[in-house]
Design an enzyme around this catalytic site. Structure first.
Site, mmCIF file in Angstrom:
data_model
loop_
_atom_site.group_PDB
_atom_site.id
_atom_site.type_symbol
_atom_site.label_atom_id
_atom_site.label_comp_id
_atom_site.label_asym_id
_atom_site.label_seq_id
_atom_site.Cartn_x
_atom_site.Cartn_y
_atom_site.Cartn_z
ATOM 1 N N SER A 53 18.491 39.941 14.444
ATOM 2 C CA SER A 53 19.585 40.630 13.564
ATOM 3 C C SER A 53 19.731 39.837 12.266
ATOM 4 C CB SER A 53 20.968 40.805 14.227
ATOM 5 O OG SER A 53 21.975 41.404 13.403
ATOM 6 N N LEU A 106 18.107 44.845 10.201
ATOM 7 C CA LEU A 106 18.885 44.414 8.905
ATOM 8 C C LEU A 106 20.230 45.140 8.992
ATOM 9 C CD1 LEU A 106 16.102 45.495 6.044
ATOM 10 C CD2 LEU A 106 16.460 43.180 7.445
ATOM 11 N N LYS A 107 21.151 44.143 8.675
ATOM 12 C CA LYS A 107 22.622 44.484 8.286
ATOM 13 C C LYS A 107 22.544 45.334 7.023
ATOM 14 C CE LYS A 107 25.027 42.999 12.246
ATOM 15 N NZ LYS A 107 25.550 44.006 12.984
ATOM 16 N N ASP A 162 21.651 48.149 10.695
ATOM 17 C CA ASP A 162 22.987 48.462 11.400
ATOM 18 C C ASP A 162 24.108 48.340 10.475
ATOM 19 O OD1 ASP A 162 25.026 48.358 13.021
ATOM 20 O OD2 ASP A 162 24.697 46.283 14.114
ATOM 21 N N ASN A 188 27.381 48.838 10.946
ATOM 22 C CA ASN A 188 28.748 48.652 11.448
ATOM 23 C C ASN A 188 29.998 49.177 10.894
ATOM 24 O OD1 ASN A 188 27.185 45.464 11.584
ATOM 25 N ND2 ASN A 188 28.683 45.894 13.490
ATOM 26 N N GLU A 208 21.888 52.362 13.257
ATOM 27 C CA GLU A 208 22.873 51.905 14.369
ATOM 28 C C GLU A 208 24.542 52.199 13.398
ATOM 29 O OE1 GLU A 208 22.424 47.790 15.902
ATOM 30 O OE2 GLU A 208 24.351 47.698 16.727
ATOM 31 N N LYS A 238 26.388 46.872 24.935
ATOM 32 C CA LYS A 238 26.687 45.399 24.931
ATOM 33 C C LYS A 238 27.868 45.395 26.117
ATOM 34 C CE LYS A 238 26.683 44.572 20.209
ATOM 35 N NZ LYS A 238 27.486 44.706 18.595
#
Ligand code: SMG
Ligand code: MG
Length: 391
Positions: A142, A169-170, A195, A197, A220, A269
């Protein structure tokens, strides 16, 4: 198994580089470890758990201090109370704390420690117990938000050189299409995903659709934790497969998201769903539904990393997880470091987690420790027999 005492250890570990996501920049990790001192038939072991809660209220409604307090005040006493009636088992733990609402990350940490103790006593590995069918798992990495595209390309290049088989990649508003395009242009057809978030809303749908041009494995958690309905709507407007992370807090949430078309893929998770046993159940139901899963990461030490490799060894984990080498985050891990071998991480084969904290490392990083002792140790057998009267 009987639990004699539980220690709650808070560590403070520097990260090798700052890790920026849409919600924060982490420069150090404060892992909360749970050590269960357990015994059965006069044999004693330590079982280890790791809580994935972050220090601040940024990823979830649980955080370090809440988890420690809930463990201290509710969960550990519940285990001590339950063992007055029957032996403690990892399988029975979730039921024994069902009356304590929420706080899945705290519960997961204690369950992990109980499971580790139980498996060490039985001589069974985490992988065997959870149902892993491989000896190693493919390793994805990540990659945080960087100050510049050049810096990002440098980092991605380094990770690819090290052998990571998938790049995540964030992203966040202002750092999404451009970095994805740059990474595609420079590195070509690598397995790539993003991702967010929870950083977007449905109003961003047209913009997010621009990502469809880059053949991503998945996007994501673009929308909020509670936005199952909105994720389903967005999924219909994008070609990129929708993957949920924050929203999947339980088996029910997973079933709901799958049935409503909000999750074509699930990031599992264990900490977020209440433990490794619940994580296996989500794997099972997703597999049944034909939904691929992969193992998420929470910057775990070698303890959590060991358990994650075992989970990721299950057959439904068909995409590479966020299970990188220890060195991705820590110059020094608290266990023997996990290393990348041909893009894979080995699942420890020994009893329980198959790894242990190194005492020196624990000492070096230790910030806070609290020991909770079982209040009413059972009397020795001889005394009990005497109390029972002549036979
Ligand atoms: O452990 O490799 C890791 C971190 C993976 O990106 C990662 N985790 O949302 O999936 C996620 C994030 C949560 C933690 S961000 C501080
Ligand atoms: Mg995520």
């Amino acid at each position: 198994m009987r639990v004699r005492a539980v220690e709650l250890l808070t560590l403070r570990m520097p990260l090798v580089t700052p890790f920026t996501t849409s919600f924060s920049t982490q420069t150090e990790r404060f892992p909360l470890l749970v050590r269960v001192l357990a015994e059965t038939d006069g044999r004693e072991v330590d079982g280890w758990g790791e809580c994935v809660a972050l220090t601040d209220l940024v990823y979830s409604s649980e955080y370090l201090d809440s988890a420690r307090e809930v463990l201290r005040r509710y969960l550990v006493p519940a285990v001590f109370a339950a063992q007055a009636r029957e032996a403690v088992t990892a399988d029975g733990f979730a039921e024994s704390v069902r009356h304590i609402l929420g706080h899945r990350m705290a519960k997961a940490a204690l369950e992990m420690a109980l499971l580790d103790a139980e498996l060490r006593l039985a001589g069974v590995s985490f992988g065997e117990r959870l149902g892993a069918t491989t000896a190693s798992v493919p390793s994805g990495v990540s990659v945080g938000i960087h100050d510049s595209i050049d810096a990002l390309l440098g980092s991605v290049g380094d990770y690819l050189d090290q052998g990571y088989v998938r790049i995540k990649l964030k992203i966040r508003p202002g750092w999404d299409v451009e970095p994805v395009r740059a990474v595609r242009d420079r590195f070509g057809d690598i397995p790539l995903q993003v991702d967010a978030n929870t950083a977007y809303t449905l109003a961003d749908a047209e913009h997010l659709r621009l990502l469809d041009a880059y053949d991503l494995l998945l996007i994501e958690q673009p929308l909020g934790e509670d936005d199952i309905r909105e994720h389903a709507l967005l999924a219909r407007r994008m070609r990129t497969p929708m993957c949920l992370d924050e929203s999947i807090v339980s088996t029910d949430a997973a079933r709901d998201a799958i049935e409503r078309g909000a999750a074509a893929i699930i990031n599992i998770k264990a900490g977020r769903v209440g433990g490794y046993l619940a994580a296996v159940r989500i794997h099972d139901l997703a597999r049944e539904a034909g939904v691929p899963v992969w193992c998420g990461g929470m910057l775990e030490t070698g303890l959590g990393r060991a358990a994650n490799t075992a989970l990721a060894g299950l057959p439904g984990f068909t995409l590479p997880g966020d299970i990188s080498a220890s060195a991705r985050f820590f110059a020094q891990d608290i266990t023997e470091p996990f290393v990348l071998q041909d893009g894979r991480i080995r699942i420890p084969a020994g009893p329980g987690l198959g790894v242990e904290p190194l005492p020196d490392a624990l000492e070096e990083f230790s910030q806070h420790a609290l020991t909770l002792e079982a209040e009413h140790p059972p009397r020795p057998r001889a005394a009990r027999e005497r109390d029972a009267g002549p036979s």
